[in-house]
Design a protein around this motif. Structure first.
Motif, PDB file in Angstrom:
ATOM      1  N   PHE A   1      19.444  48.252  -2.359  1.00 51.38           N
ATOM      2  CA  PHE A   1      20.283  49.314  -2.897  1.00 51.38           C
ATOM      3  C   PHE A   1      20.031  50.605  -2.120  1.00 51.38           C
ATOM      4  CE2 PHE A   1      21.028  52.721  -6.139  1.00 51.38           C
ATOM      5  CZ  PHE A   1      22.403  52.573  -6.191  1.00 51.38           C
TER       6      PHE A   1
ATOM      7  N   ALA B   1      21.794  49.901   4.411  1.00 55.83           N
ATOM      8  CA  ALA B   1      22.956  49.413   5.152  1.00 55.83           C
ATOM      9  C   ALA B   1      22.589  48.290   6.114  1.00 55.83           C
ATOM     10  CB  ALA B   1      23.611  50.560   5.918  1.00 55.83           C
TER      11      ALA B   1
ATOM     12  N   VAL C   1      28.773  46.225   3.318  1.00 60.32           N
ATOM     13  CA  VAL C   1      28.512  47.548   3.861  1.00 60.32           C
ATOM     14  C   VAL C   1      28.276  47.408   5.359  1.00 60.32           C
ATOM     15  CG1 VAL C   1      26.034  47.414   3.318  1.00 60.32           C
ATOM     16  CG2 VAL C   1      27.100  49.641   3.698  1.00 60.32           C
TER      17      VAL C   1
ATOM     18  N   VAL D   1      31.381  51.192   3.088  1.00 58.29           N
ATOM     19  CA  VAL D   1      31.669  49.929   2.409  1.00 58.29           C
ATOM     20  C   VAL D   1      32.907  49.288   3.019  1.00 58.29           C
ATOM     21  CG1 VAL D   1      30.604  50.721   0.279  1.00 58.29           C
ATOM     22  CG2 VAL D   1      33.063  51.021   0.591  1.00 58.29           C
TER      23      VAL D   1
ATOM     24  N   ARG E   1      26.465  43.793  -0.103  1.00 59.42           N
ATOM     25  CA  ARG E   1      25.940  44.777  -1.042  1.00 59.42           C
ATOM     26  C   ARG E   1      25.303  44.058  -2.244  1.00 59.42           C
ATOM     27  NH1 ARG E   1      30.688  48.640  -2.602  1.00 59.42           N
ATOM     28  NH2 ARG E   1      29.070  50.207  -2.901  1.00 59.42           N
TER      29      ARG E   1
ATOM     30  N   GLY F   1      27.384  47.287  -6.923  1.00 59.76           N
ATOM     31  CA  GLY F   1      28.003  48.316  -6.110  1.00 59.76           C
ATOM     32  C   GLY F   1      27.321  49.663  -6.190  1.00 59.76           C
ATOM     33  N   ASP F   2      28.097  50.730  -5.964  1.00 58.18           N
ATOM     34  CA  ASP F   2      27.554  52.084  -5.934  1.00 58.18           C
ATOM     35  C   ASP F   2      26.947  52.499  -7.272  1.00 58.18           C
ATOM     36  OD1 ASP F   2      28.286  52.475  -3.304  1.00 58.18           O
ATOM     37  OD2 ASP F   2      30.233  53.337  -3.813  1.00 58.18           O
TER      38      ASP F   2
ATOM     39  N   GLY G   1      24.240  49.037  -8.368  1.00 58.13           N
ATOM     40  CA  GLY G   1      23.630  48.139  -7.395  1.00 58.13           C
ATOM     41  C   GLY G   1      22.125  48.059  -7.501  1.00 58.13           C
TER      42      GLY G   1
END
Length: 351
Positions: free
Chosen positions: A151, A154, A204, A210, A226, A230-231, A234
């Motif tokens: 989390f 990248a 990502v 993303v 990811r 998610g955002d 995550g």
């Protein structure tokens, strides 16, 4: 229209393929049974879709073709097995047999497995245990795989780290099969083959942006999948991914810390017998009421009532057992040249 095939025809065909590639008969049977069972349950990316990859591994000598997983640590209710590089379906069926035998003497049994080839659909094993009355937990990691970013990251570090839970229920098991990642490797592979994008931005890029394009995983440096959530959430998927790594590689004692971890899966299997606690009737009463309460919840969309994990799988299994297995069109297309190579008849669709 999607073709349907009799489950027994698919099983017979897959077993013949695996035997032609060198797998011993009982090993080939376990492989075929589990893959077709996955498709029967509706897990279309984790059933016969694996046939080309498994066949290539057998033909290339990357998978052991016969033998038994070995018990290397035995503490009665806690065991570690070496899968010996055998096909994961065979390893898991034998591990499940062993755990059930041990569960006759104790209400909780845990089996950690190292060095198993890919085990495919975790739900099949959890369901088999639940149908025998056990509350089952199955988790798998891939120590050589870097696919999912932590989390906030990248770059890929861990695997998709799937886990499944089977709970005895009133009519059929509550069956959870999910992963700590936003999407599975198999779904990505299918999208790549078909030239499609993913249905949502589950990836990502190495630049931190993303994406729904599988191509971001092929850049240099590569992007990543990811974590689930998610955002916004995550961190929860990432936490579950770490839990799976600890249950599997941690308890098996062989994973990412090794200079040369074995390919395939590290696995954790746990059986809990409700009879050793408040009893089976009490357990299924609780799971049954809980499931009923969830299904009775007011739906956001009246056309789509609330489902409980396992509802769709049970319905798919019943329908496809009676009417034939509806395979994704690419599956038989990918199997056909392999069947022709070994002179095995291509199964005919049901009328």
């Amino acid at each position: 229209m999607t073709d349907r095939y009799a489950a027994q025809d698919l099983t017979t065909t897959a077993k013949a393929l695996f035997e032609k590639a060198g797998a011993a008969a009982p090993v080939a049977q376990a492989m075929a049974d589990i893959l077709v069972e996955a498709d029967l349950l509706g897990y279309g990316t984790h059933g016969l879709q694996f046939v080309p990859a498994y066949l290539a591994a057998l033909e290339g000598g990357k998978t052991t073709t016969s033998g038994e997983p070995e018990i290397i640590i035995d503490n009665g209710a806690a065991l570690v097995l070496d899968g010996k590089g055998l096909p994961g379906q065979w390893v898991m069926v034998r591990a499940l047999d062993l755990a059930i035998a041990r569960a006759k003497d104790t209400p909780m049994v845990g089996v950690a497995i190292r060095n198993s080839a890919n085990i495919s659909c975790l739900a099949t094993y959890a369901r088999r245990a639940a149908l025998k009355g056990y509350f089952a937990i199955v988790a798998a990691s891939a120590p050589t795989t870097k696919a999912v970013a932590p989390f906030g990251g990248a770059s890929p570090v861990i695997g998709t780290n799937p886990f499944a839970v089977g709970m005895p229920g009133r009519d059929y098991p509550i069956l959870i099969d999910t992963s700590a990642a936003a999407v599975t490797n198999r779904a990505i592979e299918r999208a790549q083959r078909l030239g499609e994008k993913l249905p949502f931005p589950a990836l990502v890029g190495a630049d931190g942006k993303v994406s729904d394009d599988p191509a971001v995983l092929k850049t240099d440096p590569p992007g990543a999948i990811r974590p689930a959530g998610g955002d916004e959430a995550g961190h929860k998927g990432f936490a579950l991914g770490l839990l799976v790594e600890a249950l599997t590689s941690g308890l098996a004692g062989l994973g990412r810390s090794s200079d040369k971890p074995p390919a395939g899966n590290a696995v954790y299997l746990q059986l809990i017998d409700p009879r050793g606690f408040a009893g089976t009737d009490a357990f299924t009463q609780e799971t049954g009421v809980l499931a009923s309460l969830c299904r009775a919840a007011t739906p956001c969309d009246p056309a789509n009532p609330v489902r409980v994990p396992g509802d769709r799988a049970a319905a798919a299994f019943a329908t496809q057992s009676a009417q034939g297995v509806a395979l994704h069109p690419e599956i038989m297309d990918r199997m056909r040249p392999l069947l022709e190579k070994y002179g095995i008849p291509v199964p005919a669709p049901v009328a």
